[in-house]
Design a protein around this motif. Structure first.
Motif, PDB file in Angstrom:
ATOM      1  N   ALA A 224      -8.175   6.379   1.570  1.00 11.23           N
ATOM      2  CA  ALA A 224      -7.800   7.025   2.325  1.00 11.23           C
ATOM      3  C   ALA A 224      -7.351   6.540   4.277  1.00 11.23           C
ATOM      4  N   ASP A 225      -8.467   6.178   4.366  1.00  7.06           N
ATOM      5  CA  ASP A 225      -8.932   5.532   5.209  1.00  7.06           C
ATOM      6  C   ASP A 225      -8.117   3.866   5.800  1.00  7.06           C
ATOM      7  N   ARG A 230      -8.021   1.899   9.159  1.00  5.51           N
ATOM      8  CA  ARG A 230      -9.185   2.204   9.608  1.00  5.51           C
ATOM      9  C   ARG A 230     -10.369   1.490   8.032  1.00  5.51           C
ATOM     10  N   ILE A 231     -11.558   1.518   8.931  1.00  5.27           N
ATOM     11  CA  ILE A 231     -12.726   0.853   7.431  1.00  5.27           C
ATOM     12  C   ILE A 231     -13.841   2.019   7.381  1.00  5.27           C
ATOM     13  N   SER A 232     -14.449   2.724   6.753  1.00  8.51           N
ATOM     14  CA  SER A 232     -14.960   3.568   7.191  1.00  8.51           C
ATOM     15  C   SER A 232     -16.431   3.060   5.936  1.00  8.51           C
ATOM     16  N   PHE A 233     -17.980   2.988   6.905  1.00  2.00           N
ATOM     17  CA  PHE A 233     -18.952   2.511   6.033  1.00  2.00           C
ATOM     18  C   PHE A 233     -19.940   4.021   6.232  1.00  2.00           C
ATOM     19  N   ASP A 234     -20.442   4.242   4.851  1.00  2.00           N
ATOM     20  CA  ASP A 234     -22.000   5.253   5.028  1.00  2.00           C
ATOM     21  C   ASP A 234     -22.890   4.590   3.913  1.00  2.00           C
ATOM     22  N   GLY A 235     -23.734   4.066   5.067  1.00  2.00           N
ATOM     23  CA  GLY A 235     -25.307   3.698   3.861  1.00  2.00           C
ATOM     24  C   GLY A 235     -24.760   2.564   3.363  1.00  2.00           C
ATOM     25  N   ALA A 236     -23.790   2.155   4.049  1.00  2.00           N
ATOM     26  CA  ALA A 236     -23.562   0.340   3.480  1.00  2.00           C
ATOM     27  C   ALA A 236     -24.306  -0.907   4.002  1.00  2.00           C
ATOM     28  N   VAL A 268     -17.056   3.995  11.729  1.00  2.00           N
ATOM     29  CA  VAL A 268     -15.315   4.505  11.438  1.00  2.00           C
ATOM     30  C   VAL A 268     -15.170   3.154  12.373  1.00  2.00           C
ATOM     31  N   PHE A 269     -14.255   2.329  12.031  1.00  2.00           N
ATOM     32  CA  PHE A 269     -13.505   1.366  12.868  1.00  2.00           C
ATOM     33  C   PHE A 269     -12.300   0.817  12.254  1.00  2.00           C
ATOM     34  N   MET A 270     -11.544   0.128  13.227  1.00  2.00           N
ATOM     35  CA  MET A 270     -10.268   0.123  13.307  1.00  2.00           C
ATOM     36  C   MET A 270     -10.330  -1.258  12.876  1.00  2.00           C
ATOM     37  N   ALA A 271      -9.825  -1.693  11.571  1.00  2.00           N
ATOM     38  CA  ALA A 271      -9.510  -2.834  10.622  1.00  2.00           C
ATOM     39  C   ALA A 271      -9.065  -3.663  11.955  1.00  2.00           C
ATOM     40  N   GLY A 272      -9.533  -4.579  11.562  1.00  2.00           N
ATOM     41  CA  GLY A 272      -9.529  -5.952  12.806  1.00  2.00           C
ATOM     42  C   GLY A 272      -9.515  -6.322  13.984  1.00  2.00           C
TER      43      GLY A 272
END
Length: 300
Positions: A224-225, A230-236, A268-272
């Motif tokens: 969905a992100d 968007r790009i989301s990370f959860d403990g990556a 959560v970060f904006m792609a690019g």
């Protein structure tokens, strides 16, 4: 608008050929209709943005083959008001690094291409097929009771559906399929049997021969992100997060320290937006950044 001024008689013959093929007959081949066919194929390069179509999942427009034949007559006579992809030959769509694009296919299905993605589309009365040559794509397939199954090919794998929403990402050595709703059958492209059936909320990796691994939970939030940029990370691990950020930017991040590479990353970060991501690492972990043009090296 595609400049084109064929003789009306040629346009009529081309549309008649398509109608004859639709009814199961063999189309005639006339040299004078080749220019019309070329323009019709070129219309396959148009996407949702060209027709001001919403890129959401609801209310997808659907055209019948007969409506498209009428549209072909208009296009061939120079009055192109809108058309959708339909061709016996493959039509290629691709995005560059950091780009995202939504396409509306002639059967009402939608395909959203993620960064650096290339697909080949073939749609006709007896086949609905998309080949994922590289990258990642989200599919919202129109359920048509009298239509052929919708196949997505990636490396040696085949994903077959009749109407559903799912995500396919092609990696260098495997393909991952995440199912959002509906059902899909996955397995080797060369085999019609012994396929694994996925249920909503499930995902699987397929090797280069199309053989499935273990079923795991789908990455619903991450998919969905990316569809929203968007790009989301959860403990990556930072190394994994860096690889993901690099997909969307020409700036390449490199982690040189093994311990730093294992650092868990959340957010959560904006792609690019590589600068914002690197800035967050500096603020949270005191990470140093050495910039050499488009190569940014991260170190403790």
């Amino acid at each position: 608008m595609i400049p084109f001024h064929p003789r009306p008689r040629d346009a009529d013959r081309f549309v008649a050929d398509l109608a004859q093929e639709e009814q199961g007959g063999a189309p005639s081949s006339r040299p004078e209709t080749r220019e019309v066919e070329t323009v019709w194929d070129a219309l396959g390069g148009l996407d949702a943005a060209d027709f001001d179509l919403a890129a959401n999942d609801a209310g997808s427009p659907r055209l019948s083959r007969r409506a498209m034949l009428t549209g072909a007559g208009l296009a061939a006579s120079g009055a192109v008001g809108g058309a959708f992809l339909w061709s016996r030959r493959a039509v290629v769509h691709e995005t560059g690094i950091g780009e995202r694009e939504t396409l509306v296919l002639s059967d009402g299905s939608q395909v959203t291409l993620n960064t650096a993605t290339r697909i080949e589309v073939r749609l006709d009365g007896g086949r609905r097929e998309v080949r994922l040559d590289s990258g990642e794509a989200f599919f919202s397939v129109a359920h048509l009771a009298d239509a052929a199954p919708f196949d997505v090919l990636s490396d040696g794998a085949r994903i077959r559906v009749t109407g559903t929403r799912f995500n396919v990402r092609r990696h260098s050595d495997f393909t991952r399929v995440d199912l959002i709703e509906g059902g899909v059958a996955v397995g080797p492209a060369s085999e019609a049997t012994s396929r694994l059936i996925l249920r909503p909320g499930q995902a699987v990796r397929l090797d280069k021969q199309g053989l499935p691994g273990s079923v795991v939970p789908a990455r619903l939030e991450q998919i969905a992100d990316w569809r929203q940029g968007r790009i989301s990370f959860d403990g990556a691990a930072l190394a994994e997060a860096v690889l993901e950020m690099n997909r969307y930017s020409r700036i390449r991040l490199v982690v040189v320290d093994p311990r730093l590479a294992r650092t868990p990353v959340d957010g959560v970060f904006m792609a690019g937006d590589t600068a914002a991501f690197a800035g967050a690492l500096q603020a949270l972990y005191g990470t140093s950044i050495a910039r050499d043009g488009d190569l940014w090296t991260l170190s403790p």
